[in-house]
Design an enzyme around this catalytic site. Structure first.
Site, PDB file in Angstrom:
ATOM      1  N   ASP A   1      -9.479  -4.439  -5.225  1.00 32.06           N
ATOM      2  CA  ASP A   1      -8.810  -3.313  -4.576  1.00 32.06           C
ATOM      3  C   ASP A   1      -8.999  -2.040  -5.391  1.00 32.06           C
ATOM      4  O   ASP A   1      -8.860  -2.051  -6.619  1.00 32.06           O
ATOM      5  CB  ASP A   1      -7.320  -3.650  -4.450  1.00 32.06           C
ATOM      6  CG  ASP A   1      -6.520  -2.618  -3.696  1.00 32.06           C
ATOM      7  OD1 ASP A   1      -7.104  -1.658  -3.148  1.00 32.06           O
ATOM      8  OD2 ASP A   1      -5.278  -2.781  -3.636  1.00 32.06           O
TER       9      ASP A   1
ATOM     10  N   HIS B   1      -7.854  -5.332  -0.799  1.00 36.15           N
ATOM     11  CA  HIS B   1      -6.591  -4.704  -0.436  1.00 36.15           C
ATOM     12  C   HIS B   1      -5.942  -5.341   0.796  1.00 36.15           C
ATOM     13  O   HIS B   1      -6.556  -5.421   1.854  1.00 36.15           O
ATOM     14  CB  HIS B   1      -6.845  -3.215  -0.185  1.00 36.15           C
ATOM     15  CG  HIS B   1      -5.621  -2.400  -0.006  1.00 36.15           C
ATOM     16  ND1 HIS B   1      -4.716  -2.174  -1.009  1.00 36.15           N
ATOM     17  CD2 HIS B   1      -5.133  -1.734   1.081  1.00 36.15           C
ATOM     18  CE1 HIS B   1      -3.739  -1.395  -0.569  1.00 36.15           C
ATOM     19  NE2 HIS B   1      -3.965  -1.133   0.700  1.00 36.15           N
TER      20      HIS B   1
ATOM     21  N   SER C   1       0.836  -1.197   0.000  1.00 38.66           N
ATOM     22  CA  SER C   1       0.000   0.000   0.000  1.00 38.66           C
ATOM     23  C   SER C   1       0.878   1.256   0.000  1.00 38.66           C
ATOM     24  O   SER C   1       1.698   1.438  -0.898  1.00 38.66           O
ATOM     25  CB  SER C   1      -0.945  -0.037   1.206  1.00 38.66           C
ATOM     26  OG  SER C   1      -1.977   0.899   1.072  1.00 38.66           O
TER      27      SER C   1
END
Length: 303
Positions: A245, A277, A165
């Protein structure tokens, strides 16, 4: 009439901003656990202070030594945690467990970075903290750095960067800086970006707000240009994207643009079908999470 103390001026995915300038994080707290020696895998962990001003620290994971007296050399993984530049910690259970597992399975020393978070420290603090931590790691190349684990057991010719991320975004900036200005004595073998954050999503405006010295939607940290991608200081890149995601397209775009940039390394894209995610951190024993971790490990081992 409501006072400015309670009036919301801006609202983003992870926080809202009141008209008086106050910022409220939606998830301000998270668990942290101390380092410990794992009796099952033999992985040891300890925390280190890299800088007190600004505060930068790390958790180091050392794989099991077959002979505690020898100076066996392991590859090193420099890991940058995610959390939208505003949450989570290298010391949280999710990241401790993931890094410990990778250390055990890949036979790699992991340095997991604790960098400054928004809003206490606005961007680009996270980038500068991570670069400072990487330079601190590099200070052990000659065998006389402050931490014996790194002096005695790291093969600095086989270093990896990894992050998920926001940490994937930060990892990109690190490998770009290595390619652009170098990191003496260190050879970056590969980079692993798990569901990385880059420009092109509804979170762009949030990132711009968090970074008061940004360069707009074409800021190279948000939207890496071809000239930066071409300079990546690594021979290999592995990118994971998750089908459900919000960052899926941004990750795929990075993959395509890296291939076209003129960079001479090898890049691979893996899509986690049906997943959201960073699912692997929340459900580490789930079959597809194990598959992701196994791929992560095999990339380091170059299987």
């Amino acid at each position: 009439m409501a006072s400015t103390e309670s009036e919301v001026a801006l609202k983003f995915r992870f926080f809202q901003v009141y008209k008086d300038g106050r910022i409220q994080l939606f998830w301000p707290h998270w668990d942290k656990i101390p380092p410990y020696d794992d009796p099952i895998t033999g992985v040891r962990s300890k925390d280190v202070t890299i800088s007190s001003e600004p505060p930068v620290s790390a958790r180091i994971f050392l794989p099991k030594l077959t002979n505690p007296n020898n100076h066996h050399k392991f590859p090193l993984l420099f890991y940058v945690h995610g959390g939208g530049f505003s949450m989570m910690s290298a010391f949280s259970p999710h990241y401790h467990n993931f890094c410990s597992s990778v250390s055990a399975q890949a036979g790699v020393i992991v340095v997991s970075i604790e960098y400054g978070l928004f809003p206490k420290r606005r961007l680009p603090a996270c980038y500068e903290d991570s670069w400072a931590a990487l330079q601190w790691v590099e200070s052990h190349v000659g065998g006389n750095g402050p931490k014996p684990w790194l002096n005695d057991h790291v093969n600095f010719k086989k270093v990896f960067f990894g992050g998920d991320s926001a940490g994937g975004n930060i990892s990109h900036t690190l490998v770009y800086r290595v390619g652009a200005i170098g990191l003496p004595g260190v050879k970056v073998d590969g980079v692993i970006l798990v569901h990385p954050f880059f420009g092109g999503t509804e979170d762009d405006e949030m990132w711009l707000f968090m970074n008061p010295i940004h360069g707009g939607l074409k800021d190279p940290k948000l939207k890496p240009p071809a000239k930066d991608l071409a300079k990546l200081g690594s021979e290999r890149v592995l990118i994971f994207v998750a089908e459900k995601d919000d960052l899926n397209v941004a990750g795929k775009n990075y993959y395509e643009e890296l291939k076209k940039s003129g960079w001479r390394g090898r890049v691979e894209l893996v899509e986690n079908h049906g997943e959201d995610h960073c699912f692997h951190l929340r459900h580490p024993t789930y079959e597809k999470a194990l598959q992701l971790t196994n791929k992560f490990v095999s990339f380091i081992k170059n299987d």
